[in-house]
Structures are given as C-alpha cells and as structure tokens.
Design a protein around this motif. Structure first.
Motif, PDB file in Angstrom:
ATOM      1  N   GLU A  11      46.903 -33.214 -79.874  1.00  0.00           N
ATOM      2  CA  GLU A  11      46.789 -31.841 -79.383  1.00  0.00           C
ATOM      3  C   GLU A  11      48.064 -31.032 -79.501  1.00  0.00           C
ATOM      4  O   GLU A  11      49.161 -31.569 -79.631  1.00  0.00           O
ATOM      5  CB  GLU A  11      46.222 -31.809 -77.966  1.00  0.00           C
ATOM      6  CG  GLU A  11      47.140 -32.342 -76.893  1.00  0.00           C
ATOM      7  CD  GLU A  11      46.544 -32.212 -75.486  1.00  0.00           C
ATOM      8  OE1 GLU A  11      45.335 -32.425 -75.306  1.00  0.00           O
ATOM      9  OE2 GLU A  11      47.318 -31.905 -74.567  1.00  0.00           O
TER      10      GLU A  11
ATOM     11  N   GLU B 292      55.280 -27.308 -65.256  1.00  0.00           N
ATOM     12  CA  GLU B 292      54.069 -28.034 -64.875  1.00  0.00           C
ATOM     13  C   GLU B 292      53.820 -27.891 -63.378  1.00  0.00           C
ATOM     14  O   GLU B 292      54.759 -27.740 -62.591  1.00  0.00           O
ATOM     15  CB  GLU B 292      54.210 -29.511 -65.228  1.00  0.00           C
ATOM     16  CG  GLU B 292      54.046 -29.743 -66.720  1.00  0.00           C
ATOM     17  CD  GLU B 292      54.082 -31.216 -67.101  1.00  0.00           C
ATOM     18  OE1 GLU B 292      53.301 -31.996 -66.516  1.00  0.00           O
ATOM     19  OE2 GLU B 292      54.899 -31.581 -67.955  1.00  0.00           O
TER      20      GLU B 292
ATOM     21  N   GLU C 166      45.384 -32.070 -68.051  1.00  0.00           N
ATOM     22  CA  GLU C 166      44.504 -33.215 -67.784  1.00  0.00           C
ATOM     23  C   GLU C 166      43.966 -33.114 -66.376  1.00  0.00           C
ATOM     24  O   GLU C 166      44.510 -32.397 -65.533  1.00  0.00           O
ATOM     25  CB  GLU C 166      45.299 -34.523 -67.888  1.00  0.00           C
ATOM     26  CG  GLU C 166      46.408 -34.593 -66.839  1.00  0.00           C
ATOM     27  CD  GLU C 166      46.959 -35.989 -66.567  1.00  0.00           C
ATOM     28  OE1 GLU C 166      46.413 -36.971 -67.084  1.00  0.00           O
ATOM     29  OE2 GLU C 166      47.927 -36.073 -65.795  1.00  0.00           O
TER      30      GLU C 166
HETATM   31  P1  AMP Z   1      48.803 -36.260 -69.308  1.00  0.00           P
HETATM   32  O1  AMP Z   1      48.647 -37.708 -68.911  1.00  0.00           O
HETATM   33  O2  AMP Z   1      47.793 -35.772 -70.256  1.00  0.00           O
HETATM   34  O3  AMP Z   1      49.059 -35.326 -68.146  1.00  0.00           O
HETATM   35  O4  AMP Z   1      50.219 -36.237 -70.019  1.00  0.00           O
HETATM   36  C1  AMP Z   1      51.387 -36.715 -69.391  1.00  0.00           C
HETATM   37  C2  AMP Z   1      52.522 -35.732 -69.579  1.00  0.00           C
HETATM   38  O5  AMP Z   1      52.724 -35.473 -70.963  1.00  0.00           O
HETATM   39  C3  AMP Z   1      52.245 -34.379 -68.960  1.00  0.00           C
HETATM   40  O6  AMP Z   1      52.540 -34.327 -67.586  1.00  0.00           O
HETATM   41  C4  AMP Z   1      53.156 -33.499 -69.776  1.00  0.00           C
HETATM   42  O7  AMP Z   1      54.501 -33.599 -69.320  1.00  0.00           O
HETATM   43  C5  AMP Z   1      53.070 -34.117 -71.156  1.00  0.00           C
HETATM   44  N1  AMP Z   1      52.003 -33.440 -71.937  1.00  0.00           N
HETATM   45  C6  AMP Z   1      50.706 -33.802 -72.031  1.00  0.00           C
HETATM   46  N2  AMP Z   1      50.016 -32.955 -72.826  1.00  0.00           N
HETATM   47  C7  AMP Z   1      50.900 -32.034 -73.260  1.00  0.00           C
HETATM   48  C8  AMP Z   1      50.813 -30.878 -74.110  1.00  0.00           C
HETATM   49  N3  AMP Z   1      49.666 -30.537 -74.707  1.00  0.00           N
HETATM   50  N4  AMP Z   1      51.925 -30.166 -74.303  1.00  0.00           N
HETATM   51  C9  AMP Z   1      53.106 -30.513 -73.754  1.00  0.00           C
HETATM   52  N5  AMP Z   1      53.263 -31.583 -72.939  1.00  0.00           N
HETATM   53  C10 AMP Z   1      52.170 -32.339 -72.681  1.00  0.00           C
END
Ligand code: AMP
Ligand code: GLY
Length: 421
Positions: free
Chosen positions: A185, A192, A279
């Motif tokens: 993605e 955040e 997420e």
């Molecule tokens: P998730 O488990 O999907 O929340 O991903 C863990 C961490 O990765 C998030 O808290 C963000 O710091 C980083 N992250 C996930 N998706 C993205 C994205 N599309 N763009 C930038 N950072 C991301």
C-alpha cells in the motif's frame, strides 16, 4: 460478581485495575495474568490462546462476565465458543475480528464501505508482488495478511527493501501462513492517533484519543516495537478530525459489520487530506489502554455489562479532562534478545507519587519479590492536570524504579506538548 480477564500484559493490568476500583467489588480472575495483576486478581494458569480451557474454567467457576484482552483468542473464536455455551463475554466473534486478523479482508472492507485509507493492491504470489514493485513509487508499505504480533508491516524506502519483505513473508515464510498473502500500500505521512470505541452490536460509545510511540528510540527512530509509551490528552484530535473519524470510519464500519461487539480500535493517520484509516484492531491497544482507562470516570464494570446485555445506547460515559501518560520500561536489547530474571526495586516508592500507577507487563512474582520476565517490563503511568504534569510525574516515578538493563524512551508525549504550543 465474578469476572475473568484473558491476557497478561500492561493492557490487562490496566483493565483489571479499573475493574478492581468498581463499586460492584467483583471477584477478578486473570488468565494467565502477571506479577502486578496478582495483587488485584486470582491468577489462573491457562494460556490466553487456550480457548477450550478458558471456556471450561469459566463454566466450572461460574464466571459472570469474561473480557478478552489480546487478539489471538479472538481470532480463534473465543467469543463464539463462550456464547455457544451461554457464557457472557465481551469481544467480537472470530468473523468480525477479521477486521484485525486479515489485512486483506480489512482493506476490501474499507474499500467496499468507502472508508478513507491508503491505496493498495493485494497479491497471492511473490512473482505478482515483485512485478508490481518494478513500477512502484517509494517509500511503500508491505504488509503480511495475517496476525504477526507487530512484525508483519515493513515500510520500505526502496525497491530492494520491498522485494526483501515480500521474499521474507511469501517465500521464506518467516511468519508462517500469515505471509501467504500480502497487501502492498501507499505510504502515508502525518501524525498517528489511536481511537477506540466500545460497541454492543448496535450502539457505540467513543473513548478519549491516545497516541502510541511504536519506534524503539527517541525521535521515532529504530525498529518498531510493541509500544514504548503513550499519552492521552484532549488535543490529539481536532473537532473536525473527530467528526471525520466517526462519520467516515466508525459509523459505516459498525453499520456494515452488523453485530460488532467489544472494543474497536482505529489506527489513524492524520494526513493533509484528513484522517485515513491505517488499520483496525479488534481489541484495546497496548499501551494505549494504560492511558485511556485511567481517564474513564464511569464504572468499567457497568460499561462491560451494558455491552454484554446490548444496553450501551443509554450509557453516558464520563471522562476526566486531565491528561495521562505512560512510559514503558524495557530490558536492554529489546526488541531483540533480552536477559530476563532481574530483580526490580523501587516499585513501592514510585507508586506513592501522586497520580502514579505502575502497570506491569512482563514481570514475575516470586517470594514477595518482582522480577523481569521479558522485553516490555513495566508501564509507569501518571495522570496530571496538564500533559506536562502527567509526564513529569511519570518520569519522576521512572527514575525511582530500577533493574539491571532498564531502558526507556525519554521523549514520550513531546509531540503532544508541541501541538499545545
Ligand atoms: P499497522 O499494523 O497496519 O497499523 O501498521 C503498523 C505501523 O506501520 C503503523 O502504526 C504505522 O506507523 C506504519 N504504517 C502502516 N501502514 C502505513 C502506511 N500506509 N503509511 C505509512 N505508515 C504506515
Ligand atoms: N499499540 C498498538 C497496538 O496495540 O496494536
């Protein structure tokens, strides 16, 4: 009233702490709990992943209400099994928990419900993913589909790093089946925020927002961790962002999910184009819970009973306007290899500071002494009239606690302070 809390981290200690302060004076059990939870609950030596044994315990001990902390038992259907047996439990069913346990399911769900999120593609073969990476723009984010305890997301700065992530997940199978599908993605930039709601299958109630600190070192550098600290203050989301999160994420999600019950936690990126959903988690965040629940004035037992009995619509939650902060004390080497079994001193002195509570994560009690038992050891938490006061108290307490190899981030909450200036 008998309540069972499933889990063993700082999140579960914070939940047990809130339940223990309830006017209902419940008898609390924790499976398996930890060295700090032990002071407030009876520890039950059943792993949080052993769903059949948990149900059997709840049945034989006539537990009135069970609360599920972590994601793995949810994805294994702990709620489905308890409900089939007529046992009251707070959490989503396995099908609904797919919002967390499958990134591919979640992204398709966001798309189908027009929820703002990063553009994405999904792949079931490494060859397909490699081909797409040839023409991508960087950075880009590579995510393993399944549950990976925080190890399934790679922010790749260039094609080599992205290819390496795909190779690890899909070919070397470092995460087992969790990596048999990947989502690739768009990289989003911004601050955040973690936004949680209580949901009872029809109505929901929002919680105060929090911000986590995922990177290991100061200035948000180093590897991702399970969380090095968090804070909660009313300025994390503007009124406009708050409305956007409710109207474009939470409401459409709960409407489409039909009967989602328990905690829904949105991980949000506040981008220049407004909030985008990174997420969902089907549970409380850790360490966010440690800063959210101390701000809840309403009796948590009442809220959980309302959820289990689908009466949440008539509940008005009350929150303290105070701020809160938590500093995670880790063992040297975390998130890599650490040496456990170090005796911890200063806990009693730290707890005497006004507004301070120390939530245990990986600790072990033995003969009246507390020892480290893993990488994330303690969550030194404080409330304060302002974020500055909460942070000052948490860091004062942090200085009083000691163990061999103690380490922590020195900059928890700094972004929150900057935003207030
Ligand atoms: P998730 O488990 O999907 O929340 O991903 C863990 C961490 O990765 C998030 O808290 C963000 O710091 C980083 N992250 C996930 N998706 C993205 C994205 N599309 N763009 C930038 N950072 C991301
Ligand atoms: N604090 C991040 C999480 O609980 O997933």
């Amino acid at each position: 009233m008998k309540i069972l809390v499933i889990g063993s981290g700082g999140r579960e200690h914070a939940i047990v702490d809130s339940l223990a302060r309830s006017s209902h004076k419940p008898k609390i059990y924790a499976a398996p709990g930890n060295g700090g939870i032990r002071e407030l609950a009876e520890l039950v030596p059943i792993s949080s992943d052993d769903v059949p044994a948990l149900a059997e315990f709840a049945e034989t001990h006539r537990i009135d209400l069970t609360f599920v902390g972590p994601e793995v038992p949810l994805s294994k259907g702990v709620v489905d099994l308890f409900r089939n047996k007529g046992l009251k439990i707070v959490g989503p069913k396995a099908d609904d928990a797919r919002l967390e346990s499958s990134k591919s399911f979640a992204k398709q769900f966001f798309k189908a419900n027009q929820i703002p999120t990063a553009d994405f593609q999904e792949f079931t073969t490494a060859q397909g993913a490699y081909a797409a990476l040839e023409s991508s723009r960087y950075p880009i984010v590579v995510k393993a589909d399944g549950l990976a305890a925080g190890k399934g997301v790679v922010v790749a700065e260039n094609r080599e790093q992205a290819m390496a992530a795909v190779q690890q997940f899909m070919e070397a199978k470092t995460l087992g089946n969790a990596g048999s599908k990947v989502v690739i993605e768009e990289f989003l930039t911004g601050e955040e925020a973690s936004f949680h709601v209580f949901a009872d299958g029809a109505a929901f109630q929002s919680m105060v927002a929090a911000q986590d600190h995922k990177r290991r070192f100061d200035g948000d550098t180093g590897p991702n961790t399970g969380g090095m600290g968090a804070y909660s203050v009313d300025t994390i989301l503007s009124a406009q962002d708050h409305e956007a999160v409710l109207n474009r994420m939470i409401r459409p999600t709960l409407a489409a999910a039909h009967e989602y019950t328990g905690i829904l936690y949105a991980g949000i990126m506040l981008t220049a184009d407004g909030p985008k959903l990174l997420e969902y988690n089907a549970r409380f965040g850790d360490p966010e819970t440690q800063v959210i629940l101390p701000r809840l004035k309403t009796d948590l037992v009442d809220v959980l009973v309302d959820i289990a009995e689908h009466r949440l619509a008539s509940r008005r939650l009350e929150w303290r306007t105070e701020a809160s902060a938590t500093v995670v004390l880790v063992s040297r080497g975390y998130p890599g290899r650490i040496e456990p079994g170090k005796q911890i001193s200063g806990l009693e002195e730290a707890k005497r500071i006004e507004g301070v509570t120390v939530f245990h994560a990986e600790t072990r009690w033995e003969d009246g002494k507390i020892y480290t038992a893993g990488g994330r050891v303690l969550n030194v938490t404080a409330r304060g009239a302002t974020l500055t006061e909460a942070l000052d108290r948490a860091y004062l307490a942090t200085g009083m606690i000691d163990f061999d190899g103690k380490d922590f981030r020195k900059d928890i909450g700094q972004k929150g302070l900057l935003k207030q200036r």
